[in-house]
Enzyme design. Sequence first.
Site, short mmCIF file in Angstrom:
data_model
loop_
_atom_site.label_atom_id
_atom_site.label_comp_id
_atom_site.label_asym_id
_atom_site.label_seq_id
_atom_site.Cartn_x
_atom_site.Cartn_y
_atom_site.Cartn_z
N GLY A 11 0.82 -1.21 0.00
CA GLY A 11 0.00 0.00 0.00
C GLY A 11 0.85 1.26 0.00
O GLY A 11 0.58 2.22 -0.71
N LYS A 12 1.90 1.23 0.81
CA LYS A 12 2.82 2.37 0.88
C LYS A 12 3.54 2.55 -0.45
O LYS A 12 3.73 3.68 -0.91
CB LYS A 12 3.83 2.10 2.00
CG LYS A 12 4.32 3.33 2.71
CD LYS A 12 5.34 2.97 3.76
CE LYS A 12 4.76 3.03 5.14
NZ LYS A 12 5.83 3.07 6.17
N ASP A 65 8.71 6.50 7.66
CA ASP A 65 8.19 5.80 8.82
C ASP A 65 6.99 6.61 9.23
O ASP A 65 7.07 7.84 9.31
CB ASP A 65 9.22 5.69 9.94
CG ASP A 65 8.78 4.67 10.99
OD1 ASP A 65 8.43 3.53 10.59
OD2 ASP A 65 8.76 4.99 12.18
N ARG A 171 1.27 11.71 4.66
CA ARG A 171 2.25 11.35 3.64
C ARG A 171 2.22 12.37 2.50
O ARG A 171 3.26 12.76 1.98
CB ARG A 171 2.01 9.93 3.14
CG ARG A 171 3.22 9.36 2.41
CD ARG A 171 3.14 7.85 2.23
NE ARG A 171 3.33 7.18 3.52
CZ ARG A 171 2.40 6.45 4.13
NH1 ARG A 171 1.22 6.26 3.57
NH2 ARG A 171 2.64 5.89 5.29
#
Length: 191
Positions: A11-12, A65, A171
């Site tokens: 997903g990231k 992170d 993000r």
Amino acid sequence: MKYVIATHNKGKLVEFQRLLEPMGIEAVTMDIAEPEETGRTFAENAFIKAEAACRETGLPAVADDSGLCVDYLGGAPGIYSARFAEPGKRRLTVLEKLKGVPEEQRGAHFVSAVCCVFPNGDRIEAEGRCFGKIAFESRGENGFGYDSIFQQGDVTFGELSAQEKDARSHRGHAFAEFEKKLREYLGKTEK
């Protein structure tokens, strides 16, 4: 420009590729070892991952992170968001811990620390945050992780399109700051 993405989170990875493409960066993945996250902050863990990926591949490496910080839980899960509970039970664990907690005490925020390490040892760091609350139930099929329980206004991140989430999310904010710093860095190195 080819940069390696230091993540095993699918997903990231999709988000990274979507956020880096407008910067002219080809985001690639490689089968690289995942280092132990021994940092005490999101920024320290992002650096650990990016530095290890850069060292292993010889390419500029980007890592983040990130995590969910719930006010009622004293900031938990925080840097332990990916290890807060068994995979597939993290959202349910947060909801269970907030059972019976009124809406006004369900404040939360997401944090994303982004780090890019270059083969010459230079690095760029950026951080983004977004604020909201924990919903009373999981809603929405989009996104990943805690998205379907993190609510801003009347919607969870799990109910937003990818573009809407990028505009609001931790993000998205971190990568907007990263893009400015990267352009500045590349401008200096080209002189």
